[in-house]
Design an enzyme around this catalytic site. Structure first.
Site, short mmCIF file in Angstrom:
data_model
loop_
_atom_site.label_atom_id
_atom_site.label_comp_id
_atom_site.label_asym_id
_atom_site.label_seq_id
_atom_site.Cartn_x
_atom_site.Cartn_y
_atom_site.Cartn_z
N ILE A 68 37.47 15.37 -24.04
CA ILE A 68 38.41 14.36 -23.11
C ILE A 68 37.87 13.08 -23.14
O ILE A 68 36.54 13.09 -22.66
CB ILE A 68 38.78 15.05 -21.64
CG1 ILE A 68 39.36 16.31 -21.73
CG2 ILE A 68 39.51 14.00 -20.94
CD1 ILE A 68 40.62 16.29 -22.35
N LYS A 69 38.26 11.89 -23.42
CA LYS A 69 37.76 10.62 -23.52
C LYS A 69 37.84 9.88 -22.09
O LYS A 69 39.04 9.73 -21.68
CB LYS A 69 38.29 9.73 -24.62
CG LYS A 69 37.63 10.11 -26.00
CD LYS A 69 38.31 8.99 -27.13
CE LYS A 69 37.68 7.91 -27.43
NZ LYS A 69 37.99 7.21 -28.50
N ILE A 70 36.88 9.52 -21.69
CA ILE A 70 36.97 8.82 -20.32
C ILE A 70 35.98 7.55 -20.65
O ILE A 70 34.94 7.46 -21.15
CB ILE A 70 36.17 9.71 -19.14
CG1 ILE A 70 37.04 11.23 -19.20
CG2 ILE A 70 36.21 8.92 -17.80
CD1 ILE A 70 36.58 11.83 -18.22
#
Length: 374
Positions: free
Chosen positions: A144-146
């Site tokens: 998951i890209k944050i």
């Protein structure tokens, strides 16, 4: 993957400790077998996406027409359509790369999907969407890209605490990179307290390279002195080398050692924005000058092909380069570059660009839905 089919330059890059990831994804790549071919001939062991990439994929061609029609018939709104189409693509890419995930004990074979960039300054909503995307895609080799905004930092820790692997994106400064590594270690500590298996948790810190040169070169040209102009094209690589030195320091320290005893992995530096934007510079600059153990380079296909054709892989070009890289930044400050302002501008612009891409994607998809419903 058989070694006999891999391009020798890219195979040498992998052998030097750099994981080659493709900075692109589309349904055409999946259905045509192109992504699988890149794993077999170009040493690709990961995929990264962002709102701009998905926007290009969804707006061009007809690969999504049938699915859009079905979703319209079911009454899905535009955000549901985008979520379904993008998570389907990412899930299928995870399946294509599953063998690389298995072969690397979970280090590679990763596919990244980004939370809605409009949430970049909202910690709680970022956490909720990260958990939602993790459940929807339902693949162990997902990232998951944050974004590494101030609001993103506590979200990184909270999401890792839930046992979810994270790709931290939009890092421009070494100072912010240190904060990201701290957020990662805090997440591991919380995950450990929550009973999660630390060996299953992975993360990369996506450090942007070419945009640093673009912004600083523009400022150097406005200064115009001989000393300023001599520094063009040096900041991006130097900044990344300083980030690697910080990574070595943090993950060589006692805090990480205590977690490593429980199976924790390092948070690998990932070189992002590695397509060269200035035609005066070598088109493999941000690959050949950033070779080091335990790193990732996420490349547009054009840059992958440039490396395959004429990239000169000289082994480790990054370890021990911290002092020389610091000299570059000392010189930049001396000629009048406001380095902290550079990084603030780049982060603000980075979030704004992804948000603009997302809004364009929403508008374009809505137009297609309106046409399909007539």
């Amino acid at each position: 993957m058989t070694s006999t089919t891999q391009n020798p330059n890219l195979a040498a890059l992998s052998a030097a400790g750099v994981s080659v990831w493709l900075d692109d994804l589309s349904r055409d790549r999946l259905t045509s077998g192109n992504l699988k071919e890149l794993t077999e001939t170009r040493s690709v062991v990961g995929v990264t996406t962002n709102p701009t990439i998905f926007g290009n994929a969804l707006q061009h061609g007809h690969a999504y027409d049938d699915q859009l029609g079905e979703l319209v018939a079911r009454g899905a709104d535009v955000e549901a359509v985008i979520r379904t189409a993008t998570t389907d693509d990412v899930r299928n890419a995870c399946d294509v790369l599953r063998s690389a995930w298995d072969a690397s004990d979970g280090i590679d074979g990763r596919v990244s999907i980004e939370v809605d960039p409009r949430l970049a300054h909202d910690t709680d909503k970022t956490i909720l969407q990260a958990i939602e995307l993790w459940k929807i895609v339902d693949r162990p080799n997902l990232f998951i890209k944050i974004p590494a905004t101030k609001a993103g930092l506590p979200a990184i820790t909270a999401v890792l605490a839930e046992g979810i692997s994270v790709n931290v994106t939009l890092i421009f400064s070494v100072e912010r990179h240190r904060e990201v590594m701290d957020a990662y270690l805090a997440g591991l500590e919380a995950a450990k307290s929550g009973g999660h298996d630390l060996s299953k948790l992975h993360s990369v810190a996506s450090f942007f390279v070419s945009r640093v040169d673009t912004e600083i070169d523009d400022r150097l040209e406005k200064i115009g002195s001989e000393a300023a102009l001599a520094l063009r094209g040096k900041a991006g690589v130097a900044n990344a080398r300083l980030a690697y030195a910080a990574y070595e320091e943090v993950f060589g320290g006692e805090r990480y050692a205590a977690l490593a005893a429980d199976g924790a992995r390092v948070q690998r530096p990932l070189w992002a924005s590695t397509g060269v934007k200035n035609p005066d510079y070598p088109d493999t600059l941000y690959v050949t000058e950033l070779v080091g153990p335990h790193t990732v380079n996420t490349l547009p296909e054009k840059t992958i092909e440039a490396v395959a054709d004429h990239g000169e892989i000289r082994g480790d070009t990054i370890s021990g380069t911290g002092p020389a890289a610091q000299q570059i930044f000392d010189q930049l400050s001396a000629v009048g570059i406001d380095v902290p302002d550079v990084f603030e501008v780049l982060e603000t612009e980075g979030v704004a660009k992804f948000e603009a891409s997302w809004n364009e994607l929403l508008e374009a998809t809505q137009t297609r839905l309106d046409a399909a419903s007539k």
